[in-house]
Design an enzyme around this catalytic site. Structure first.
Site, mmCIF file in Angstrom:
data_model
loop_
_atom_site.group_PDB
_atom_site.id
_atom_site.type_symbol
_atom_site.label_atom_id
_atom_site.label_comp_id
_atom_site.label_asym_id
_atom_site.label_seq_id
_atom_site.Cartn_x
_atom_site.Cartn_y
_atom_site.Cartn_z
ATOM 1 N N ASP A 50 7.875 -5.697 14.188
ATOM 2 C CA ASP A 50 7.007 -5.656 13.634
ATOM 3 C C ASP A 50 6.133 -4.344 14.286
ATOM 4 O OD1 ASP A 50 5.012 -4.793 11.786
ATOM 5 O OD2 ASP A 50 5.453 -6.413 10.673
ATOM 6 N N HIS A 74 8.656 -4.052 10.607
ATOM 7 C CA HIS A 74 8.360 -3.916 8.901
ATOM 8 C C HIS A 74 9.136 -3.701 7.952
ATOM 9 C CE1 HIS A 74 4.617 -5.244 6.839
ATOM 10 N NE2 HIS A 74 4.246 -4.654 6.353
ATOM 11 N N MET A 123 0.566 -1.093 -0.347
ATOM 12 C CA MET A 123 0.060 -0.209 0.065
ATOM 13 C C MET A 123 0.683 1.103 0.395
ATOM 14 S SD MET A 123 -2.884 1.481 2.703
ATOM 15 C CE MET A 123 -3.723 -0.113 2.418
ATOM 16 N N SER A 148 4.061 -6.569 2.039
ATOM 17 C CA SER A 148 3.006 -6.613 3.149
ATOM 18 C C SER A 148 1.452 -7.164 2.245
ATOM 19 C CB SER A 148 2.794 -4.799 2.815
ATOM 20 O OG SER A 148 2.037 -4.392 3.650
ATOM 21 N N GLN A 149 1.009 -6.514 1.983
ATOM 22 C CA GLN A 149 -0.312 -6.759 1.352
ATOM 23 C C GLN A 149 -0.783 -7.100 0.193
ATOM 24 O OE1 GLN A 149 -3.189 -3.019 1.398
ATOM 25 N NE2 GLN A 149 -2.196 -2.496 -1.354
#
Length: 309
Positions: free
Chosen positions: A236, A292, A44, A118-119
Site C-alpha cells: 500500500d 491499495h 472517498m 477504505s474509509q
C-alpha cells in the site's frame, strides 16, 4: 489470468478511496439458501452505484452468491451528492443516517453482513458500535483506516486544487472545529505528534476508538460481531501508515516507528473489546499483495466470499 480491480478516477485515488475497475470473469456459484443480506459502503470519492466500482462489486457478489440481497449505501439523495458527501459531510451524521436507513429496512431485521472499502470499512465499524439493531454479523474492512491516517501520500495530481486545499487545511488546523465538521479525512486524521490535541478535538475517530473514555456500550456492541475481518494491502502506497488497516499505528510521540494492534494501549487495556475478540477467534487479519484496493477477483472469491455465505 490476473485481472485487478483498479482505481480509475482522479479524486478517488486520494487515500485510495474510490472506484475499482472490475472485469468480469466466470462467477463461482453457490447456494443462496439462508444467506444474510450484505451492506456495502464505498470509499472517498466513489459512490454507491458507479458501474466501474461499487456497481460492479455488487453485481459480482450477486452473481457469485445467487439470491443474496446487496445494499450499496448512498449517502444523500443522488449519486453526485453521495460522492460529494464522501469528502465533506460530517462522519457522525453519515453514520447516523446509515443507522436509520438500516433500521427501516425489513430485509435486514434478522441480521446482515457488512463490507466497507477504505474509509467505508472504518465507518461501518462505527455503525456496529453505535447501532446494534439490526444486528451486524460479520464486518469486512477492505483497506479500512481503523486507526486513522497521518500523511497524504499519492494525492492525485500534485497541482490539483482540491489536494492543495486538503493539505493546507490538515496542516494548518486539522483539529479546529470547522475543519473537523466539514472535511471527512480530518475526522480520522490521527497526529501522533499532537496526541493531546487529537484526543481532545477529534470528533469521530477518537470517539469510536475510545481515546477519551471507555464507552461500555461501544465495547459491548462490537463484541456482538461473529467476525471482524481486516484486509491489509501489503504494498500500500496510498494509506499512511498501512498498518492502520490491521488496527496498528505509529507509536505516540514520533512519526516513524509503528506498533501492531496487539502492542497498543487500546489492545492491552482492551478499551474496545478487541483483545477479547482476538482471544475468541473473532478477529481475522488478511493480507494481499498489491497497492491499495487492488486485488484479483479470484482472491476476492477465495478469501472474502466464504465470510458471506
Amino acid at each position: 489470468m490476473k485481472v485487478r480491480f483498479k482505481m480509475t478516477t482522479l479524486l478517488s485515488l486520494f487515500l485510495g478511496a474510490g472506484p475499482l475497475l472490475l472485469l468480469a470473469l466466470n462467477p463461482v456459484h453457490g447456494s443462496g439458501n439462508a444467506t444474510l443480506p450484505l451492506v456495502l459502503w464505498h470509499g472517498m470519492g466513489d459512490s454507491c452505484c458507479n458501474p466501474l466500482s461499487m456497481g460492479s462489486i455488487k453485481k459480482m457478489i450477486e452473481e457469485t452468491i445467487p439470491g443474496i440481497d446487496v445494499l450499496s449505501l448512498m449517502i444523500g439523495k443522488t449519486v453526485s451528492q453521495d460522492t460529494e458527501n464522501s469528502f465533506f459531510m460530517d462522519v457522525n451524521e453519515q453514520v447516523s443516517m446509515v443507522c436509520s436507513q438500516l433500521a427501516q429496512d425489513p430485509k435486514l431485521k434478522d441480521g446482515y453482513n457488512a463490507m466497507g472499502f477504505s474509509q467505508g470499512g472504518q465507518f461501518l465499524r462505527a455503525v456496529a458500535q453505535r447501532c446494534p439493531s439490526p444486528p451486524m454479523k460479520t464486518l469486512i474492512s477492505v483497506g479500512g483506516q481503523q486507526q486513522g491516517v497521518y500523511g497524504l501520500p499519492k494525492c492525485p495530481g500534485e497541482s490539483s486544487h482540491i489536494c492543495d486545499w486538503i493539505r493546507k487545511k490538515l496542516n494548518s488546523g486539522a483539529y479546529t472545529d470547522i475543519v473537523q465538521k466539514h472535511l471527512v479525512q480530518a475526522q480520522y486524521w490521527h497526529d501522533p505528534l499532537n496526541d493531546d490535541l487529537y484526543k481532545k478535538h477529534s470528533l469521530f475517530l477518537a470517539d469510536i476508538n475510545q481515546e477519551r473514555v471507555v464507552n461500555e456500550t461501544y465495547k459491548k456492541n462490537l463484541q456482538l460481531l461473529d467476525k471482524f475481518v481486516m484486509v491489509k494491502f501489503l504494498q500500500d502506497s496510498v494509506v499512511d501508515p498501512a498498518d492502520t488497516e490491521w488496527f496498528g499505528f505509529l507509536k505516540t510521540g514520533q512519526a516513524k516507528e509503528t506498533e501492531t494492534l496487539q502492542e497498543s494501549v487500546l489492545y492491552k487495556e482492551d478499551r474496545l473489546g478487541l483483545a477479547a475478540m482476538d482471544a475468541a477467534g473473532k478477529l481475522d487479519f488478511l493480507g494481499t499483495e498489491g497497492d491499495h484496493l487492488q486485488f484479483t477477483r479470484e482472491w476476492f472469491n477465495a478469501k472474502l466470499v466464504p465470510y458471506l455465505r
